[in-house]
Design a protein around this motif. Structure first.
Motif, short mmCIF file in Angstrom:
data_model
loop_
_atom_site.label_atom_id
_atom_site.label_comp_id
_atom_site.label_asym_id
_atom_site.label_seq_id
_atom_site.Cartn_x
_atom_site.Cartn_y
_atom_site.Cartn_z
N LYS A 1 18.12 -19.48 -38.12
CA LYS A 1 17.30 -20.48 -38.63
C LYS A 1 16.75 -20.21 -40.07
N TRP A 2 16.16 -18.94 -40.24
CA TRP A 2 15.64 -18.39 -41.64
C TRP A 2 16.56 -17.50 -42.24
N CYS A 3 16.65 -17.54 -43.34
CA CYS A 3 17.67 -16.58 -44.27
C CYS A 3 16.80 -15.98 -45.63
N GLY A 4 15.37 -16.14 -45.36
CA GLY A 4 14.68 -15.58 -46.39
C GLY A 4 14.36 -16.35 -47.78
N HIS A 5 15.19 -17.43 -47.81
CA HIS A 5 15.14 -18.29 -49.14
C HIS A 5 15.08 -19.77 -48.77
N ASP A 6 14.46 -20.65 -49.50
CA ASP A 6 14.56 -22.26 -49.40
C ASP A 6 15.87 -22.70 -50.10
N SER A 7 15.81 -24.01 -50.08
CA SER A 7 16.75 -24.92 -50.64
C SER A 7 16.71 -24.59 -52.40
N ARG A 8 15.88 -24.33 -52.82
CA ARG A 8 15.70 -23.97 -54.15
C ARG A 8 15.84 -22.48 -54.53
N GLY A 9 15.92 -21.66 -53.63
CA GLY A 9 16.09 -20.48 -53.94
C GLY A 9 14.78 -19.40 -53.66
N ASN A 10 13.78 -20.14 -53.58
CA ASN A 10 12.47 -19.57 -53.43
C ASN A 10 12.29 -18.91 -52.03
N PRO A 11 11.63 -17.71 -52.11
CA PRO A 11 11.38 -16.93 -51.03
C PRO A 11 10.70 -17.92 -50.06
N THR A 12 11.02 -17.68 -48.55
CA THR A 12 10.19 -18.44 -47.50
C THR A 12 9.19 -17.49 -47.18
N LEU A 13 7.93 -17.50 -47.54
CA LEU A 13 7.02 -16.69 -47.16
C LEU A 13 5.79 -17.46 -46.42
N ARG A 14 5.27 -16.86 -45.43
CA ARG A 14 4.05 -17.15 -44.67
C ARG A 14 2.94 -16.10 -45.09
N ILE A 15 1.70 -16.33 -44.64
CA ILE A 15 0.58 -15.51 -44.73
C ILE A 15 0.39 -15.03 -43.26
N SER A 16 0.51 -13.87 -43.05
CA SER A 16 0.11 -13.59 -41.58
C SER A 16 -1.46 -13.66 -41.17
N SER A 17 -1.88 -13.32 -40.08
CA SER A 17 -3.11 -13.38 -39.70
C SER A 17 -3.79 -12.00 -40.39
N ASP A 18 -3.35 -11.15 -41.01
CA ASP A 18 -4.17 -10.02 -41.62
C ASP A 18 -3.98 -10.42 -43.42
N GLY A 19 -3.54 -11.57 -43.42
CA GLY A 19 -3.78 -11.88 -45.07
C GLY A 19 -2.56 -11.48 -45.53
N LYS A 20 -1.56 -10.78 -45.11
CA LYS A 20 -0.21 -10.35 -46.01
C LYS A 20 0.97 -11.33 -45.79
N GLU A 21 1.66 -11.13 -46.97
CA GLU A 21 2.80 -12.06 -46.88
C GLU A 21 3.87 -11.49 -45.91
N GLN A 22 4.60 -12.38 -45.26
CA GLN A 22 5.63 -12.18 -44.45
C GLN A 22 6.78 -13.15 -44.93
N LEU A 23 8.06 -12.49 -45.05
CA LEU A 23 9.20 -13.18 -45.11
C LEU A 23 9.94 -13.83 -44.10
N LEU A 24 10.20 -15.15 -44.18
CA LEU A 24 10.82 -15.65 -42.94
C LEU A 24 12.35 -15.50 -43.03
N ASP A 25 12.96 -14.39 -42.44
CA ASP A 25 14.16 -13.89 -42.41
C ASP A 25 14.65 -13.26 -41.09
N ASP A 26 15.39 -14.37 -40.42
CA ASP A 26 15.92 -13.84 -39.08
C ASP A 26 17.18 -12.80 -39.36
N ILE A 27 17.77 -13.01 -40.20
CA ILE A 27 19.19 -12.28 -40.40
C ILE A 27 19.12 -10.65 -39.86
N PRO A 28 17.97 -9.88 -40.25
CA PRO A 28 18.24 -8.69 -39.88
C PRO A 28 17.88 -8.24 -38.64
N THR A 29 17.45 -9.38 -37.71
CA THR A 29 17.44 -9.06 -36.48
C THR A 29 18.73 -9.18 -35.59
N VAL A 30 19.72 -9.87 -36.18
CA VAL A 30 20.97 -10.14 -35.51
C VAL A 30 21.81 -8.87 -35.17
#
Length: 599
Positions: free
Chosen positions: A560-589
């Protein structure tokens, strides 16, 4: 301390102070990035750095309120007072000219003598001097590391070089500087070639300078730029002799002295050879990018996908590996790193001396890794990639993989024989406008012919030669040609091949010639913004003559997530401890696959 329930959406934890700040582009792309670089690359203790509350400097001598807030301030001690102000850093989104003007204003009435302007794309270093009551500002190649004097810049011993924390951001700043300032050069490909030349100078210097000797790849404060330029060009002459199969005799360093000093100043602090991410790969990604080569279908495979395929196949030390559409060498480099880690583990287990382990790594690279690409520039970059990693550059050839084997150059035929490879890993070119229409090529391929369904037995029957065929389909067959029976193929393909009725004969060909091990579908964003083509990854084994089983499990995954969006920007979210997390499922496969489907 910030509690988890205090974290607000749209905020991040400041790298230095730990307080919450708004997650603005300025903070995410510049302030936080450079704060980490100051600490990890330049060695400044966090106790010597101030970000929040912001340090303030005077607008004018009589300004008691200190009206200018500084994004980052570095002090000569833990005591943050005016007299200890060492370096001030401004991170506003301005152009270079305006950024310099504002930085000079900030420095003018500050005790700091050094200033940095950085906006996430470009950076500028200034040194302030005062003579006869006047203030002067000079550009300098870099800033001193913690404990160094301004005079020490560029006087690095080889043992003092360290890997860069964020090598790609360094190349990004170089690229943007060159685009705006390099004299006589406008094409990205020329920028890339020049930077590759300089990276080879850097690597050569790191390899052939004794640990306690001063490196040659450097530029110092107040050094005559022509002297520095001569030192680098002399170094390049040695490089051409050492890497004569990669660097042409006629190649030269064409940057003007000022531009060359800037690039050397940005790179001289770091050890490229020891950096975790390969320097040529990063440089190529920044300087060329998929859009420049997209017309030829050469959409360079994202590194997380390359690593996923390598990890899923899990090549052994003795595996003979090829990429017949190698581009800049991503699969070869990642495969080499993977195999080398196994060589290292084996050597450590048996107590081999380090030089023996390194010798074994080089032997593996030279003996077992091959790459082919028809683009001369890309094949040259792949050679550079492999040479910088260690070796194996002799196994990269400029050739049309789809051409008849008999038409290949003699050197290619010596290094690449059909039916001899244990592993093929590749992302062949694709695109709506690409097609092979040469009958001399199409006639050699089963998939270069029409296939019709026999109404009596529902089997596909081979017909006439097609007028044209997408190269990606022919590459499927060429990959099987290269593999020995039982060999493994990892390939990026258009998902439409497995869903559109007109490609049923291709799927039939794959099933008849291989055992499918895994199918991983990728999000549409994977190759965006360069193309909207939706792709998948196929892992399969070439059938051996004795294999008859058609009932076996196939690993399926939908990413579902490959680490970037349709414009090539990183798909980031802020975790509960205030740190950036990259939405990227590929490393788990790969881990999921290896749990039960690797046999």
């Amino acid at each position: 301390m910030i509690e988890e329930n205090e974290i607000k959406e749209g905020y991040i934890k400041d790298y230095v102070s730990g307080v919450l700040v708004k997650a603005t582009p300025e903070e995410l792309e510049a302030v936080q990035v450079f704060s980490e670089v100051l600490h990890k690359d330049y060695g400044y203790p966090l106790s010597h750095i101030q970000t929040r509350p912001q340090w303030r400097v005077k607008v004018r001598p009589s300004d008691k309120k200190k009206e200018y807030p500084v994004d980052i301030a570095i002090f000569s001690s833990e005591n943050h007072i005016e007299e200890n102000t060492h370096i001030i850093i401004e991170c506003k989104k301005k152009n270079r000219k305006d950024g310099r003007s504002q930085l000079e204003d900030y420095l003018r009435f500050s005790m700091a003598r050094i200033g940095v302007w950085y906006n996430g794309n470009e950076r500028l270093f200034l040194f302030k001097t005062e003579k006869a009551g006047k203030v002067y500002f000079d550009e300098i190649p870099n800033i001193p590391r913690f404990g160094e004097r301004i005079e020490d810049i560029g006087k690095f011993k080889r043992k003092d070089l360290r890997p860069a924390t964020n090598l790609k951001s360094v190349f990004k700043t170089i690229r943007n500087y060159l685009a705006a300032n390099a004299v006589g050069i406008t094409r990205d490909e020329v920028f890339a070639q020049q930077l590759i030349n300089l990276i080879f100078c850097k690597i050569y210097d790191e390899r052939f300078t004794k640990p306690n000797d001063t490196v040659s790849f450097r530029v110092g404060i107040n050094e005559n730029l022509k002297v520095a330029q001569t030192r680098i060009t002399d170094l390049f002459e040695k490089v051409k002799s050492q890497y004569d199969d990669v660097i042409e005799v006629a190649d030269s360093i064409t940057f003007d002295a000022k531009t060359l000093a800037y690039v050397v100043g940005e790179l001289q602090l770091f050890s490229i050879k020891e950096s975790s991410r390969d320097a040529v790969g990063d440089a190529f990604e920044v300087f060329i990018g998929p859009s420049l080569k997209g017309g030829q279908g050469q959409f360079f495979t994202p590194r997380n996908v390359v690593k996923m395929i390598v990890d899923m196949i899990d090549p052994g030390i003795d595996a003979k590996i090829i990429d017949p559409a190698c581009g800049s060498g991503g699969f070869l480099a990642e495969g080499l790193r993977h195999v080398w880690s196994k060589v290292q583990s084996t050597g450590d287990n048996y107590g081999w001396p380090e030089h023996e382990i390194e010798s074994e790594k080089q032997k593996v690279a030279i003996k077992n890794f091959r790459g082919i690409d028809k683009d001369y520039f890309l094949s040259k970059v792949a050679k550079a990639y492999m040479a910088i990693l260690g070796d194996g550059r002799g196994g990269v050839y400029c050739e049309n993989s789809l051409d008849n084997f008999k038409n290949w150059h003699s050197k290619t035929k010596e290094g690449v024989q059909l039916g001899t490879f244990d592993i093929v890993m590749t992302n062949p070119p694709f695109g709506k406008k690409l097609a092979i229409d040469s009958e001399d090529i199409l006639k050699n391929y089963e998939l270069g012919h029409k296939w019709n369904v026999n109404s009596s037995n529902a089997e596909f029957e081979k017909g006439d030669i097609l007028d044209k065929q997408p190269p990606q389909l022919l590459f499927i067959e060429r990959c099987f040609d290269l593999l020995k029976p039982g060999g493994t193929l990892g390939i990026v393909l258009l998902e439409s091949i497995f869903g559109m009725p007109k490609y049923k004969y291709v799927v039939d060909y794959i099933f008849k010639n291989s055992i499918i091990k895994a199918m991983v579908t990728m999000p549409e964003e994977l190759f965006q913004p360069h193309t909207h083509a939706k792709c998948c990854v196929l892992i399969c084994k070439k059938k051996e003559e004795t294999h008859t089983d058609s009932d076996y499990p196939i690993f399926m995954a939908d990413v579902k997530w490959c680490g970037h969006d349709s414009r090539g920007n990183p798909t980031l979210r802020i975790s509960s401890d205030g740190k950036e997390q990259l939405l990227d499922d590929i490393p788990t496969v790969a881990n999921e696959f290896l749990k039960g489907f690797q046999k």
